[in-house]
Design a protein around this motif. Structure first.
Motif, PDB file in Angstrom:
ATOM      1  N   MET A   1      69.095  27.440 -14.375  1.00 27.02           N
ATOM      2  CA  MET A   1      70.558  27.960 -14.520  1.00 27.02           C
ATOM      3  C   MET A   1      70.892  28.195 -15.829  1.00 27.02           C
ATOM      4  SD  MET A   1      73.860  25.889 -13.026  1.00 27.02           S
ATOM      5  CE  MET A   1      75.332  26.524 -12.752  1.00 27.02           C
ATOM      6  N   ASN A   2      71.525  29.348 -15.674  1.00 32.16           N
ATOM      7  CA  ASN A   2      71.829  29.965 -17.209  1.00 32.16           C
ATOM      8  C   ASN A   2      73.124  29.353 -17.707  1.00 32.16           C
ATOM      9  OD1 ASN A   2      70.017  32.080 -16.791  1.00 32.16           O
ATOM     10  ND2 ASN A   2      71.530  33.633 -16.052  1.00 32.16           N
ATOM     11  N   ASN A   3      73.121  29.224 -19.037  1.00 27.96           N
ATOM     12  CA  ASN A   3      74.335  28.819 -19.715  1.00 27.96           C
ATOM     13  C   ASN A   3      74.795  29.715 -20.730  1.00 27.96           C
ATOM     14  OD1 ASN A   3      72.678  28.438 -22.133  1.00 27.96           O
ATOM     15  ND2 ASN A   3      72.286  26.454 -21.226  1.00 27.96           N
ATOM     16  N   PHE A   4      75.893  29.266 -21.483  1.00 24.49           N
ATOM     17  CA  PHE A   4      76.214  30.052 -22.551  1.00 24.49           C
ATOM     18  C   PHE A   4      75.271  30.668 -23.757  1.00 24.49           C
ATOM     19  CE2 PHE A   4      77.045  26.041 -24.344  1.00 24.49           C
ATOM     20  CZ  PHE A   4      76.687  26.064 -25.669  1.00 24.49           C
ATOM     21  N   LEU A   5      74.294  29.757 -23.804  1.00 26.50           N
ATOM     22  CA  LEU A   5      73.267  30.217 -24.828  1.00 26.50           C
ATOM     23  C   LEU A   5      72.364  31.370 -24.432  1.00 26.50           C
ATOM     24  CD1 LEU A   5      72.498  26.775 -26.123  1.00 26.50           C
ATOM     25  CD2 LEU A   5      73.975  28.079 -27.256  1.00 26.50           C
ATOM     26  N   ASP A   6      72.091  31.516 -23.114  1.00 26.01           N
ATOM     27  CA  ASP A   6      71.424  32.600 -22.425  1.00 26.01           C
ATOM     28  C   ASP A   6      72.060  33.893 -22.693  1.00 26.01           C
ATOM     29  OD1 ASP A   6      69.515  30.858 -22.012  1.00 26.01           O
ATOM     30  OD2 ASP A   6      70.196  30.252 -19.870  1.00 26.01           O
ATOM     31  N   LYS A   7      73.486  34.209 -22.936  1.00 26.68           N
ATOM     32  CA  LYS A   7      74.133  35.119 -22.799  1.00 26.68           C
ATOM     33  C   LYS A   7      74.076  35.790 -24.177  1.00 26.68           C
ATOM     34  CE  LYS A   7      77.456  34.747 -19.143  1.00 26.68           C
ATOM     35  NZ  LYS A   7      78.883  34.791 -18.827  1.00 26.68           N
ATOM     36  N   GLU A   8      74.306  37.221 -24.364  1.00 34.36           N
ATOM     37  CA  GLU A   8      74.270  38.151 -25.608  1.00 34.36           C
ATOM     38  C   GLU A   8      75.781  38.545 -25.332  1.00 34.36           C
ATOM     39  OE1 GLU A   8      72.070  41.551 -27.728  1.00 34.36           O
ATOM     40  OE2 GLU A   8      70.654  39.886 -26.363  1.00 34.36           O
ATOM     41  N   TYR A   9      76.514  38.350 -26.509  1.00 28.10           N
ATOM     42  CA  TYR A   9      77.764  38.913 -26.674  1.00 28.10           C
ATOM     43  C   TYR A   9      78.017  39.952 -27.562  1.00 28.10           C
ATOM     44  CZ  TYR A   9      79.187  34.772 -24.107  1.00 28.10           C
ATOM     45  OH  TYR A   9      79.631  33.623 -23.212  1.00 28.10           O
ATOM     46  N   HIS A  10      78.873  40.887 -27.366  1.00 25.66           N
ATOM     47  CA  HIS A  10      79.215  41.850 -28.027  1.00 25.66           C
ATOM     48  C   HIS A  10      79.175  41.579 -29.697  1.00 25.66           C
ATOM     49  CE1 HIS A  10      80.930  45.260 -29.834  1.00 25.66           C
ATOM     50  NE2 HIS A  10      80.429  46.161 -29.073  1.00 25.66           N
ATOM     51  N   PRO A  11      78.998  42.107 -30.916  1.00 28.82           N
ATOM     52  CA  PRO A  11      79.475  41.655 -31.986  1.00 28.82           C
ATOM     53  C   PRO A  11      80.786  41.539 -32.267  1.00 28.82           C
ATOM     54  CG  PRO A  11      77.720  43.414 -32.008  1.00 28.82           C
ATOM     55  CD  PRO A  11      78.132  43.335 -30.454  1.00 28.82           C
ATOM     56  N   VAL A  12      81.713  42.194 -31.751  1.00 33.97           N
ATOM     57  CA  VAL A  12      83.096  41.928 -31.883  1.00 33.97           C
ATOM     58  C   VAL A  12      83.478  40.565 -31.357  1.00 33.97           C
ATOM     59  CG1 VAL A  12      85.367  43.048 -31.148  1.00 33.97           C
ATOM     60  CG2 VAL A  12      83.719  44.469 -31.835  1.00 33.97           C
ATOM     61  N   ILE A  13      83.008  40.172 -30.177  1.00 35.70           N
ATOM     62  CA  ILE A  13      83.221  38.980 -29.683  1.00 35.70           C
ATOM     63  C   ILE A  13      82.804  38.034 -30.581  1.00 35.70           C
ATOM     64  CG2 ILE A  13      82.750  37.320 -27.720  1.00 35.70           C
ATOM     65  CD1 ILE A  13      84.666  39.601 -27.199  1.00 35.70           C
ATOM     66  N   GLU A  14      81.463  38.208 -31.271  1.00 34.67           N
ATOM     67  CA  GLU A  14      80.953  37.103 -32.057  1.00 34.67           C
ATOM     68  C   GLU A  14      81.799  36.864 -33.267  1.00 34.67           C
ATOM     69  OE1 GLU A  14      76.981  38.479 -32.710  1.00 34.67           O
ATOM     70  OE2 GLU A  14      76.564  37.820 -30.830  1.00 34.67           O
ATOM     71  N   ASP A  15      82.386  38.009 -33.766  1.00 35.79           N
ATOM     72  CA  ASP A  15      83.357  38.195 -34.716  1.00 35.79           C
ATOM     73  C   ASP A  15      84.755  37.347 -34.601  1.00 35.79           C
ATOM     74  OD1 ASP A  15      81.740  39.493 -36.478  1.00 35.79           O
ATOM     75  OD2 ASP A  15      82.808  41.445 -36.003  1.00 35.79           O
ATOM     76  N   PHE A  16      85.000  37.318 -33.226  1.00 36.06           N
ATOM     77  CA  PHE A  16      86.163  36.621 -32.863  1.00 36.06           C
ATOM     78  C   PHE A  16      85.930  34.927 -32.934  1.00 36.06           C
ATOM     79  CE2 PHE A  16      88.184  40.656 -30.998  1.00 36.06           C
ATOM     80  CZ  PHE A  16      89.399  40.624 -31.477  1.00 36.06           C
ATOM     81  N   ILE A  17      84.789  34.819 -32.352  1.00 34.71           N
ATOM     82  CA  ILE A  17      84.324  33.549 -32.411  1.00 34.71           C
ATOM     83  C   ILE A  17      84.224  32.859 -33.962  1.00 34.71           C
ATOM     84  CG2 ILE A  17      82.448  31.877 -31.866  1.00 34.71           C
ATOM     85  CD1 ILE A  17      81.885  33.627 -29.514  1.00 34.71           C
ATOM     86  N   VAL A  18      83.666  33.562 -34.706  1.00 35.17           N
ATOM     87  CA  VAL A  18      83.777  33.172 -36.259  1.00 35.17           C
ATOM     88  C   VAL A  18      85.048  32.890 -36.737  1.00 35.17           C
ATOM     89  CG1 VAL A  18      83.016  33.752 -38.264  1.00 35.17           C
ATOM     90  CG2 VAL A  18      81.341  34.300 -36.479  1.00 35.17           C
ATOM     91  N   ASP A  19      85.807  33.766 -36.502  1.00 37.86           N
ATOM     92  CA  ASP A  19      87.194  33.666 -36.970  1.00 37.86           C
ATOM     93  C   ASP A  19      88.164  32.823 -36.320  1.00 37.86           C
ATOM     94  OD1 ASP A  19      86.956  35.983 -38.609  1.00 37.86           O
ATOM     95  OD2 ASP A  19      87.959  37.386 -37.315  1.00 37.86           O
ATOM     96  N   PHE A  20      87.729  32.522 -34.868  1.00 37.93           N
ATOM     97  CA  PHE A  20      88.283  31.256 -34.273  1.00 37.93           C
ATOM     98  C   PHE A  20      87.958  30.062 -34.957  1.00 37.93           C
ATOM     99  CE2 PHE A  20      87.845  28.390 -30.831  1.00 37.93           C
ATOM    100  CZ  PHE A  20      89.089  27.992 -30.390  1.00 37.93           C
ATOM    101  N   VAL A  21      86.488  29.874 -35.157  1.00 31.07           N
ATOM    102  CA  VAL A  21      86.224  28.436 -35.841  1.00 31.07           C
ATOM    103  C   VAL A  21      86.416  28.239 -37.314  1.00 31.07           C
ATOM    104  CG1 VAL A  21      83.703  27.661 -36.621  1.00 31.07           C
ATOM    105  CG2 VAL A  21      84.081  28.588 -34.347  1.00 31.07           C
ATOM    106  N   ASP A  22      86.520  29.483 -37.851  1.00 32.96           N
ATOM    107  CA  ASP A  22      87.183  29.250 -39.245  1.00 32.96           C
ATOM    108  C   ASP A  22      88.508  29.350 -39.339  1.00 32.96           C
ATOM    109  OD1 ASP A  22      84.445  29.123 -40.185  1.00 32.96           O
ATOM    110  OD2 ASP A  22      84.309  31.383 -40.774  1.00 32.96           O
ATOM    111  N   ASP A  23      89.423  29.225 -38.422  1.00 34.70           N
ATOM    112  CA  ASP A  23      90.733  29.416 -38.484  1.00 34.70           C
ATOM    113  C   ASP A  23      91.174  30.465 -39.286  1.00 34.70           C
ATOM    114  OD1 ASP A  23      91.248  27.198 -36.692  1.00 34.70           O
ATOM    115  OD2 ASP A  23      90.765  25.948 -38.199  1.00 34.70           O
ATOM    116  N   GLU A  24      90.659  31.706 -39.055  1.00 33.17           N
ATOM    117  CA  GLU A  24      91.144  32.701 -39.809  1.00 33.17           C
ATOM    118  C   GLU A  24      91.832  33.880 -38.988  1.00 33.17           C
ATOM    119  OE1 GLU A  24      87.622  34.234 -41.999  1.00 33.17           O
ATOM    120  OE2 GLU A  24      87.607  32.388 -43.312  1.00 33.17           O
TER     121      GLU A  24
END
Length: 78
Positions: A1-24
């Protein structure tokens, strides 16, 4: 079964995740991103896992070895 680690996200989404994690994110940007997270289980799991991982790494940075740690380690290795 696929999970979130198997997916590849657009770099913009990855930037949003980083900003979310860093509270920026601004309040409007954060609210918008959290709305996306409500509807995307995998992305939400990835974002919150990244946030938890950052907390754990921050805790490791606070751990200090004893002053004689390297000396004892070298003795055990030899």
């Amino acid at each position: 079964m696929n999970n979130f680690l198997d997916k590849e996200y657009h770099p913009v989404i990855e930037d949003f995740i980083v900003d979310f994690v860093d509270d920026e994110m601004g309040s409007v940007e954060r609210e918008s991103f959290e709305e996306v997270l409500v509807h995307d289980d995998d992305l939400r799991e990835l974002a919150f896992s990244a946030k938890e991982g950052k907390k754990l790494l921050d805790q490791f940075r606070e751990i200090k070895a004893n002053d004689d740690f390297m000396e004892k380690l070298m003795k055990k290795i030899s």
